[in-house]
Motif scaffolding. Structure first.
Motif, PDB file in Angstrom:
ATOM      1  N   ALA A   1       0.845  -1.204   0.000  1.00 53.48           N
ATOM      2  CA  ALA A   1       0.000   0.000   0.000  1.00 53.48           C
ATOM      3  C   ALA A   1       0.875   1.247   0.000  1.00 53.48           C
ATOM      4  N   ARG A   2       0.364   2.302  -0.656  1.00 51.47           N
ATOM      5  CA  ARG A   2       1.121   3.550  -0.620  1.00 51.47           C
ATOM      6  C   ARG A   2       0.771   4.310   0.657  1.00 51.47           C
ATOM      7  N   GLY A   3       1.509   5.375   0.872  1.00 48.03           N
ATOM      8  CA  GLY A   3       1.164   6.268   1.968  1.00 48.03           C
ATOM      9  C   GLY A   3       0.196   7.341   1.478  1.00 48.03           C
TER      10      GLY A   3
ATOM     11  N   LYS B   1      -0.080   8.570 -10.339  1.00 47.15           N
ATOM     12  CA  LYS B   1       0.083   9.903  -9.742  1.00 47.15           C
ATOM     13  C   LYS B   1      -0.574  10.003  -8.375  1.00 47.15           C
ATOM     14  N   ASP B   2      -1.852   9.635  -8.307  1.00 46.38           N
ATOM     15  CA  ASP B   2      -2.475   9.556  -6.977  1.00 46.38           C
ATOM     16  C   ASP B   2      -3.523   8.453  -6.993  1.00 46.38           C
ATOM     17  N   GLY B   3      -3.950   8.075  -5.790  1.00 49.87           N
ATOM     18  CA  GLY B   3      -4.854   6.921  -5.717  1.00 49.87           C
ATOM     19  C   GLY B   3      -6.297   7.312  -5.504  1.00 49.87           C
ATOM     20  N   HIS B   4      -6.603   8.625  -5.550  1.00 51.47           N
ATOM     21  CA  HIS B   4      -7.951   9.061  -5.167  1.00 51.47           C
ATOM     22  C   HIS B   4      -9.062   8.402  -5.979  1.00 51.47           C
ATOM     23  N   TYR B   5      -8.748   8.111  -7.207  1.00 50.90           N
ATOM     24  CA  TYR B   5      -9.790   7.569  -8.085  1.00 50.90           C
ATOM     25  C   TYR B   5      -9.919   6.056  -7.913  1.00 50.90           C
ATOM     26  N   TYR B   6      -9.031   5.508  -7.136  1.00 53.30           N
ATOM     27  CA  TYR B   6      -8.964   4.042  -7.003  1.00 53.30           C
ATOM     28  C   TYR B   6      -8.971   3.661  -5.530  1.00 53.30           C
ATOM     29  N   ILE B   7     -10.019   4.105  -4.837  1.00 50.10           N
ATOM     30  CA  ILE B   7     -10.116   3.827  -3.402  1.00 50.10           C
ATOM     31  C   ILE B   7     -10.599   2.395  -3.206  1.00 50.10           C
ATOM     32  N   HIS B   8      -9.913   1.678  -2.327  1.00 55.10           N
ATOM     33  CA  HIS B   8     -10.288   0.285  -2.062  1.00 55.10           C
ATOM     34  C   HIS B   8     -11.682   0.244  -1.437  1.00 55.10           C
TER      35      HIS B   8
ATOM     36  N   SER C   1      -5.781   3.324  -1.128  1.00 57.58           N
ATOM     37  CA  SER C   1      -6.044   3.149  -2.567  1.00 57.58           C
ATOM     38  C   SER C   1      -5.492   1.795  -2.997  1.00 57.58           C
ATOM     39  N   LEU C   2      -5.798   1.417  -4.230  1.00 58.73           N
ATOM     40  CA  LEU C   2      -5.429   0.079  -4.712  1.00 58.73           C
ATOM     41  C   LEU C   2      -3.912  -0.070  -4.851  1.00 58.73           C
ATOM     42  N   THR C   3      -3.447  -1.260  -4.619  1.00 54.73           N
ATOM     43  CA  THR C   3      -2.025  -1.553  -4.852  1.00 54.73           C
ATOM     44  C   THR C   3      -1.810  -1.856  -6.337  1.00 54.73           C
TER      45      THR C   3
END
Ligand code: SAM
Length: 490
Positions: free
Chosen positions: A355-357, A425-432, A440-442
């Motif tokens: 997972a990212r931070g 770039k960022d995970g906002h669109y890919y929230i688990h 966000s998704l790995t």
């Protein structure tokens, strides 16, 4: 085996589909003789995968050192240094070339292709030029247009045409974004021009979803909506199949529609993780649990008393290599087909699953949004949260809020939205979908939504891995297309 040349190969999604097709004796039908890609991390991934195929096919199968690598018991460097894999990597390095296709480098790429293709054999070209700059590529009316001249992406289309004209594959499979169907100039003519370009060297064009028997194909007939063909993702892409007229091949059959498969079908069986916390590399699970408890108190304020009790936060790590059992699905169902595909020859460890931070405010938003997914399965909009949880951004009060849509929960019961390279770039669109993981998704989850098998290892740093995954054609979709091409050629 039918030779395949893969250009603009990315991490090899399209190629993986072709490589997976086997005949009734279990032998591979297609043999990739050349993959051309310019980006170094994708080249590493492609090379490892080519070596993987070589080692898997070798009499006696994968050597112990490679199995140890797949189990994550030895490093890449240790495995690579072993004499047991030397032949596999030297083969792979001949197959995969880091190379920038362009008008200038054309003599060299022509030479590479010439050397790779066995004489006198029909072969297949796969891959599409990555550009939206088809706009009348190379046409006289654009000759004096300075902006067009500066945008050298359109040369890539010319390179594609050049390879077709010069080397005349029996079949080509060209993938692209839907944007290729419409011109920037809005004159609606772009597809006609592309068709003309591709037909001129002697090719008939086919769609994989609308039969050519139905008459003249419309531009939109070439769009494949992946979610209608067993892929757990809404991904709409143009796929044009060209058959060389003088090869007199029968038209490929169209793909068979399948019932929808979901985010749940794709990622549920991966190990649970918690997110990291941005700028706090030393943070502990206790720090994370405190943020989760705080987020839960916000949820009570938003959603009321029924949310009063929350389970204790899961005690999770930010990374896991463990493998959870696959779910049992009816093999004949689309979900069963997907699981079998993902888990085939499964690696003994889970790869690329870290997972990212995220910033604390984003973690809270993720918790709230994933908790508030309604029975209709729609991801709530960020502006449905109390204003304290809106992102701090000058535009937030505008009526047209670009990032209204920047946050999206990928809900369990539906196919995901399109996995694109922006995920890097960022995970906002890919929230688990599980709020309790608050993240966000790995890369591995994105790879599963893209239908990369679990034993497909992505190399490069994490950002590069996300980009690779987002760029690819879903391998399971590619396999379905490849099966149709094999029927035509064999
Ligand atoms: C959309 S991706 C291809 C995905 C691939 N078909 C798959 O299924 O995995 C396009 C790739 O083309 C590569 N590329 C772009 N311009 C290139 C060039 N001039 N020469 C070689 N590769 C290029 C990019 O680095 C990117 O990886």
């Amino acid at each position: 085996m039918i030779p395949v040349v893969d250009i603009f190969a990315g991490p090899g999604g399209l190629n993986e589909g072709f490589s997976s097709i086997r005949d009734s004796d279990g032998k591979r039908v297609f043999n990739t003789v050349l993959s051309i890609e310019m980006e170094s991390s994708a080249v590493k991934t492609l090379t490892l995968r080519a070596a993987h195929r070589f080692l898997t096919d070798r009499p006696g199968g994968q050597p112990q050192i490679y199995r140890d690598y797949l189990a994550q018991d030895v490093t890449y460097e240790e495995m690579r240094a072993s004499a047991e894999v030397a032949d596999a990597f030297s083969h792979a390095e001949t197959e995969v070339r880091q190379f920038e296709l362009s008008e200038v480098s054309r003599p060299e790429s022509d030479e590479l292709i010439r050397k790779a293709l066995p004489a006198g054999q029909e072969w297949v070209l796969i891959g599409g030029p990555p550009c939206q700059a088809y706009s009348l590529a190379g046409r006289s009316r654009r000759k004096h247009d300075e902006t067009f001249k500066d945008d050298h992406k359109h040369f890539l289309y010319r390179e594609y045409l050049h390879i077709i004209t010069e080397f005349r594959p029996a079949v080509f499979v060209m993938e692209n974004v839907k944007g290729m169907l419409s011109s920037k100039n809005g004159d609606g003519k772009i597809f006609e021009l592309i068709e003309q370009d591709l037909r001129e060297p002697g090719y008939d064009l086919h769609s994989m979803v609308v039969s050519s028997d139905t008459g003249e194909l419309k531009p939109t007939d070439f769009i494949i909506k992946s979610e209608q063909y067993g892929i757990p993702q809404k991904r709409h892409r143009v796929i044009i199949v060209g058959l060389r007229r003088d090869a007199q091949l029968p038209a490929p059959k169209v793909l068979e529609p399948r019932e929808p498969v979901t985010v749940h079908d794709a990622i549920w069986s991966l190990p649970r993780l918690r997110s990291g916390i941005s700028r706090r590399p030393q943070s502990t699970w206790e720090d994370w649990a405190a943020i989760r408890n705080q987020a839960h108190s916000f949820l009570r304020a938003v959603a009321g008393k029924e949310r009063a009790s929350a389970p204790d936060p899961y005690k999770l790590n930010t990374k896991s290599t463990s493998v959870r059992p696959a779910e049992r699905f009816d093999k004949a169902s689309a979900a069963g087909e997907l699981q079998a595909w993902l888990r085939n020859d499964a690696a003994p460890a889970t790869w690329n699953h870290e997972a990212r931070g995220h910033m604390i405010e984003d973690l809270e938003r993720y918790y709230l949004l994933a908790s508030l997914v309604k029975a209709d399965g729609l991801s709530p909009k960020v502006r449905s949260l109390p204003t304290a949880h809106w992102p701090k951004h000058n535009n937030i009060n505008n009526l047209v809020v670009p990032f209204e849509d920047r946050f999206r929960v990928q809900v369990w019961g539906k196919p995901s939205s399109t996995v694109v390279s922006h995920i890097a770039k960022d995970g906002h669109y890919y929230i688990h979908p599980d709020p309790e993981q608050m993240r966000s998704l790995t890369v591995r989850e994105a790879a599963r939504l893209q239908t990369f098998p679990d034993n497909y290892v992505f190399l490069g740093n994490r950002t590069q891995q996300y980009t690779q995954v987002g760029n690819a054609v879903p391998p399971l979709l590619a396999a379905k297309i490849a099966e149709r091409i094999a029927e035509v050629l064999v």
